[in-house]
Design a protein around this motif. Structure first.
Motif, PDB file in Angstrom:
ATOM      1  N   ILE A 128      -7.738   7.144  -8.657  1.00  0.00           N
ATOM      2  CA  ILE A 128      -6.775   6.782  -7.625  1.00  0.00           C
ATOM      3  C   ILE A 128      -5.494   7.570  -7.842  1.00  0.00           C
ATOM      4  CG2 ILE A 128      -5.880   4.820  -8.966  1.00  0.00           C
ATOM      5  CD1 ILE A 128      -5.486   3.372  -6.307  1.00  0.00           C
ATOM      6  N   THR A 129      -4.886   8.016  -6.768  1.00  0.00           N
ATOM      7  CA  THR A 129      -3.643   8.772  -6.845  1.00  0.00           C
ATOM      8  C   THR A 129      -2.491   7.908  -6.355  1.00  0.00           C
ATOM      9  OG1 THR A 129      -4.841  10.822  -6.420  1.00  0.00           O
ATOM     10  CG2 THR A 129      -2.461  10.879  -6.145  1.00  0.00           C
ATOM     11  N   LEU A 130      -1.459   7.810  -7.190  1.00  0.00           N
ATOM     12  CA  LEU A 130      -0.286   7.015  -6.865  1.00  0.00           C
ATOM     13  C   LEU A 130       0.882   7.911  -6.517  1.00  0.00           C
ATOM     14  CD1 LEU A 130      -0.410   4.442  -9.799  1.00  0.00           C
ATOM     15  CD2 LEU A 130      -1.530   4.297  -7.573  1.00  0.00           C
ATOM     16  N   LYS A 131       1.781   7.376  -5.711  1.00  0.00           N
ATOM     17  CA  LYS A 131       3.042   8.068  -5.483  1.00  0.00           C
ATOM     18  C   LYS A 131       3.918   7.927  -6.721  1.00  0.00           C
ATOM     19  CE  LYS A 131       3.138   7.417  -0.457  1.00  0.00           C
ATOM     20  NZ  LYS A 131       3.849   6.775   0.671  1.00  0.00           N
ATOM     21  N   ALA A 132       5.074   8.542  -6.682  1.00  0.00           N
ATOM     22  CA  ALA A 132       5.974   8.536  -7.840  1.00  0.00           C
ATOM     23  C   ALA A 132       6.468   7.129  -8.141  1.00  0.00           C
ATOM     24  CB  ALA A 132       7.153   9.459  -7.578  1.00  0.00           C
ATOM     25  N   HIS A 133       6.187   6.662  -9.356  1.00  0.00           N
ATOM     26  CA  HIS A 133       6.639   5.362  -9.824  1.00  0.00           C
ATOM     27  C   HIS A 133       6.992   5.470 -11.302  1.00  0.00           C
ATOM     28  CE1 HIS A 133       4.703   3.950  -6.175  1.00  0.00           C
ATOM     29  NE2 HIS A 133       5.255   2.771  -6.368  1.00  0.00           N
ATOM     30  N   GLN A 134       7.708   4.496 -11.781  1.00  0.00           N
ATOM     31  CA  GLN A 134       7.953   4.423 -13.211  1.00  0.00           C
ATOM     32  C   GLN A 134       7.604   3.030 -13.707  1.00  0.00           C
ATOM     33  OE1 GLN A 134      11.779   5.694 -14.513  1.00  0.00           O
ATOM     34  NE2 GLN A 134      11.281   5.534 -16.681  1.00  0.00           N
ATOM     35  N   ALA A 150       0.601   2.694 -22.816  1.00  0.00           N
ATOM     36  CA  ALA A 150       1.944   3.124 -22.422  1.00  0.00           C
ATOM     37  C   ALA A 150       1.839   4.040 -21.209  1.00  0.00           C
ATOM     38  CB  ALA A 150       2.628   3.850 -23.572  1.00  0.00           C
ATOM     39  N   TYR A 151       2.782   3.883 -20.287  1.00  0.00           N
ATOM     40  CA  TYR A 151       2.740   4.673 -19.056  1.00  0.00           C
ATOM     41  C   TYR A 151       4.162   4.817 -18.551  1.00  0.00           C
ATOM     42  CZ  TYR A 151       1.732   5.845 -14.163  1.00  0.00           C
ATOM     43  OH  TYR A 151       1.688   6.450 -12.935  1.00  0.00           O
ATOM     44  N   SER A 152       4.694   6.015 -18.638  1.00  0.00           N
ATOM     45  CA  SER A 152       6.093   6.200 -18.237  1.00  0.00           C
ATOM     46  C   SER A 152       6.283   7.425 -17.353  1.00  0.00           C
ATOM     47  CB  SER A 152       6.978   6.330 -19.487  1.00  0.00           C
ATOM     48  OG  SER A 152       6.538   7.407 -20.288  1.00  0.00           O
ATOM     49  N   LYS A 153       5.186   7.907 -16.764  1.00  0.00           N
ATOM     50  CA  LYS A 153       5.299   9.079 -15.894  1.00  0.00           C
ATOM     51  C   LYS A 153       6.067   8.723 -14.631  1.00  0.00           C
ATOM     52  CE  LYS A 153       1.016  11.161 -17.570  1.00  0.00           C
ATOM     53  NZ  LYS A 153      -0.342  11.611 -17.229  1.00  0.00           N
ATOM     54  N   ASN A 175       0.812  -1.209   0.000  1.00  0.00           N
ATOM     55  CA  ASN A 175       0.000   0.000   0.000  1.00  0.00           C
ATOM     56  C   ASN A 175       0.849   1.265   0.000  1.00  0.00           C
ATOM     57  OD1 ASN A 175      -2.271  -1.677   0.083  1.00  0.00           O
ATOM     58  ND2 ASN A 175      -3.355  -0.254   1.405  1.00  0.00           N
ATOM     59  N   TYR A 176       2.170   1.098   0.087  1.00  0.00           N
ATOM     60  CA  TYR A 176       3.074   2.243  -0.012  1.00  0.00           C
ATOM     61  C   TYR A 176       2.924   2.955  -1.350  1.00  0.00           C
ATOM     62  CZ  TYR A 176       7.418   4.889  -0.518  1.00  0.00           C
ATOM     63  OH  TYR A 176       8.341   5.890  -0.744  1.00  0.00           O
ATOM     64  N   ILE A 177       2.502   2.207  -2.369  1.00  0.00           N
ATOM     65  CA  ILE A 177       2.368   2.794  -3.710  1.00  0.00           C
ATOM     66  C   ILE A 177       1.253   3.839  -3.761  1.00  0.00           C
ATOM     67  CG2 ILE A 177       0.706   1.111  -4.598  1.00  0.00           C
ATOM     68  CD1 ILE A 177       2.213   1.073  -7.205  1.00  0.00           C
ATOM     69  N   LEU A 178       0.334   3.817  -2.809  1.00  0.00           N
ATOM     70  CA  LEU A 178      -0.829   4.695  -2.829  1.00  0.00           C
ATOM     71  C   LEU A 178      -0.535   6.020  -2.130  1.00  0.00           C
ATOM     72  CD1 LEU A 178      -3.496   2.063  -1.733  1.00  0.00           C
ATOM     73  CD2 LEU A 178      -2.863   2.699  -4.067  1.00  0.00           C
ATOM     74  N   ALA A 179      -1.002   7.100  -2.722  1.00  0.00           N
ATOM     75  CA  ALA A 179      -0.920   8.396  -2.054  1.00  0.00           C
ATOM     76  C   ALA A 179      -1.873   8.405  -0.869  1.00  0.00           C
ATOM     77  CB  ALA A 179      -1.265   9.521  -3.030  1.00  0.00           C
ATOM     78  N   GLU A 180      -1.644   9.305   0.075  1.00  0.00           N
ATOM     79  CA  GLU A 180      -2.423   9.298   1.304  1.00  0.00           C
ATOM     80  C   GLU A 180      -3.896   9.595   1.059  1.00  0.00           C
ATOM     81  OE1 GLU A 180      -0.653  11.865   4.141  1.00  0.00           O
ATOM     82  OE2 GLU A 180       1.205  10.705   4.293  1.00  0.00           O
ATOM     83  N   ASP A 233       6.022  -3.815 -15.734  1.00  0.00           N
ATOM     84  CA  ASP A 233       7.405  -3.484 -16.095  1.00  0.00           C
ATOM     85  C   ASP A 233       7.912  -2.303 -15.277  1.00  0.00           C
ATOM     86  OD1 ASP A 233       7.383  -5.511 -17.941  1.00  0.00           O
ATOM     87  OD2 ASP A 233       6.838  -4.218 -19.608  1.00  0.00           O
ATOM     88  N   LYS A 234       7.981  -2.547 -13.983  1.00  0.00           N
ATOM     89  CA  LYS A 234       8.451  -1.533 -13.063  1.00  0.00           C
ATOM     90  C   LYS A 234       9.971  -1.394 -13.188  1.00  0.00           C
ATOM     91  CE  LYS A 234       7.697  -2.597  -8.829  1.00  0.00           C
ATOM     92  NZ  LYS A 234       7.102  -2.751  -7.495  1.00  0.00           N
ATOM     93  N   ASP A 235      10.458  -0.170 -13.380  1.00  0.00           N
ATOM     94  CA  ASP A 235      11.892   0.061 -13.469  1.00  0.00           C
ATOM     95  C   ASP A 235      12.497   0.405 -12.121  1.00  0.00           C
ATOM     96  OD1 ASP A 235      12.012  -0.487 -16.144  1.00  0.00           O
ATOM     97  OD2 ASP A 235      11.666   1.588 -16.761  1.00  0.00           O
ATOM     98  N   LYS A 236      11.940   1.376 -11.462  1.00  0.00           N
ATOM     99  CA  LYS A 236      12.460   1.755 -10.161  1.00  0.00           C
ATOM    100  C   LYS A 236      11.391   2.491  -9.370  1.00  0.00           C
ATOM    101  CE  LYS A 236      14.757   5.628 -12.514  1.00  0.00           C
ATOM    102  NZ  LYS A 236      16.027   6.294 -12.747  1.00  0.00           N
ATOM    103  N   LEU A 237      11.642   2.655  -8.125  1.00  0.00           N
ATOM    104  CA  LEU A 237      10.644   3.192  -7.210  1.00  0.00           C
ATOM    105  C   LEU A 237      11.284   4.246  -6.335  1.00  0.00           C
ATOM    106  CD1 LEU A 237       7.795   2.934  -5.903  1.00  0.00           C
ATOM    107  CD2 LEU A 237       8.791   1.201  -4.422  1.00  0.00           C
TER     108      LEU A 237
END
Length: 468
Positions: A412-418, A437-440, A379-384, A463-467
């Motif tokens: 849904i609002t996500l924290k910064a991910h790629q 495609a999603y690369s934000k 659940n860390y991926i989710l914004a508060e 295809d998660k690159d980094k967090l």
């Protein structure tokens, strides 16, 4: 003579072929088969299977559930509905003179046949040696109470030996929480099972509602994995809290919800029934065939397919190694013009195709694309501010994917991910949207294809690159 020998050898080989003997994974988080392949527990609650159904109906039931993708059948040897005194479909009771030291062979031959039919369909039988009302506990039931430490050990050893080569899991308990006196009885039964089968089969414990086996037996050496019962008390039960509690336990053990809300069961049914009377409800609310006529009698309504999906996806994404479905008519194998424990709208055969059971095939489909055994609660991926209408959102990730379950869809609002791709999955019909495609790489908001009551969706990020 040669033909008889061939048949006997074939039966033995057949028994070995289908005996998979589930194991605990090396990381202690999920179950595997004998070869180490991850095993997804999708159970069905059929507590009265051995007690109520003849062999032909048992075969029909098992084939239906196998075709629907279920992998485990949960059933009770000494059933809740007066299972010690009321004969099974063949007219047999389990014991002579209600004595666990005197098993009645015809009764257990029928059990043998049902188990082996299930195993040949690649179904694991998760068996309660007895419903909990036959052991002293915190709550009375039909009973009668017949077990003590000595005969519990004998009975456990008898079962362990008899089903040593079958594909079974043992579930002690049976909707009861132990008290000090009964803990020793369950330990004795577990010891008998282990000595009887040489420790080949996993053992767990089925507690009362809103409890987990970990509350009583987590550190017992015989308890291989935990099960909890989130039960039938209210809509939107916080199953993820039960999951988190068992996920955080040490030592680490797999866990699952083995009795969530049943489809078509009245919410908090006990508030509208009198279990001290024969019919438990006034006959005016029943049809002539004993099915339920006046559904309004149960003022909180009934659980439906949406409630099943909520429980299933929330449990799995919160770290459970599987999930058990239940239906009010199926668990008690209710037939019209027969007795019931809780009033049923339909009989068990009609109920096998209810929407909740059918839609669980979509759960299996999803985890054929993403390895469930690699999921970790995330659940860390989710914004508060990601809660939608106060309905809890659950997220889980692997090294390459993240899954987020939205009970009512929406934004849904996500924290910064790629990630490189995203798509949505519809748990109601098993359909995926096309990959986008999603690369934000910043906090971002995403909106499901539909939203509103019962419009649940799973967001899949790939295809998660980094967090960050």
């Amino acid at each position: 003579m040669k033909y008889i020998l061939f048949v006997l050898v074939s039966l033995v080989l057949s028994n070995v072929l289908y005996a998979q003997n589930l194991k605990i994974s090396s990381n202690q988080r999920y179950l595997t088969d004998e070869n180490g392949k991850p095993f997804f527990w999708l159970g069905d609650t059929a507590w009265e299977l051995f007690h109520k159904l003849n062999i032909n109906d048992s075969d029909y039931y098992l084939r239906t559930r196998a075709a629907q993708g279920f992998s485990v059948i949960q059933a009770t040897l000494l059933a809740e509905d007066d299972g010690l005194k009321k004969p099974n479909a063949n007219g047999d009771v389990p014991f002579i003179d209600l004595d666990p030291n005197k098993p009645n062979e015809p009764y257990f031959r029928h059990v043998d046949e049902v188990i082996r039919k299930a195993n040949k369909l690649n179904l694991v039988m998760a068996i309660l040696p007895t419903w909990g009302d036959k052991v002293i506990s915190d709550r009375l039931g039909n009973g009668p109470i017949i077990f003590n430490k000595t005969n519990a050990y004998f009975y456990g050893r008898f079962l362990g030996k008899r089903y040593k080569n079958d594909n079974v899991v043992w579930i002690l308990g049976g909707d009861r929480n132990p008290i000090e006196e009964s803990i020793e009885i369950w330990r004795a039964m577990a010891k008998g099972l282990t000595e009887g089968d040489g420790g080949r089969h996993l053992i767990t414990y089925h507690p009362a509602g809103e409890q987990s086996s970990s509350d009583f037996f987590h550190n017992e050496p015989w308890l291989d994995f935990n099960i909890y019962q989130t039960g039938h008390a209210k809509k939107h039960m916080e199953v993820y809290h039960f999951a988190k509690k068992d996920y955080d336990k040490t030592p680490t053990k797999p866990f699952l919800d083995a009795e969530p809300c049943y489809e078509d069961i009245p919410v908090a049914f006990w508030n509208y029934m009198n279990f001290d009377t024969e019919f438990k409800v006034h006959k005016t609310i029943l049809n002539n065939d004993n099915s339920l006529k006046d559904t309004a009698h149960f003022k909180l309504g009934f659980f439906g397919d949406y409630d099943v999906r909520l429980a299933a996806y929330r449990n799995i994404l919160a770290g459970a190694c599987g999930f058990t479905y239940g239906h009010n008519a199926v668990w008690q194998m209710f037939e019209k013009n027969s007795s019931f424990v809780i009033p049923c709208i339909t009989d068990w055969k009609e109920s096998l195709q209810r929407p909740g059971a059918v839609q669980l095939q979509h759960l299996i489909k999803l985890f054929k694309t993403i390895p469930f055994n690699e999921l970790k609660p995330d659940n860390y991926i989710l914004a508060e501010n990601s809660a939608i209408d106060s309905l809890h959102i659950v997220a889980s990730s692997t090294m390459k994917h993240s899954l987020i379950y939205l009970p009512k869809g929406g934004t849904i609002t996500l924290k910064a991910h790629q990630f490189k791709k995203l798509r949505w999955y519809n748990p109601r019909n098993g359909e995926f949207t096309k990959w986008q495609a999603y690369s934000k790489f910043q906090s971002t908001s995403l909106t499901s294809p539909t939203k509103g009551d019962k419009n649940d969706w799973v967001l899949i990020l790939k295809d998660k690159d980094k967090l960050k």
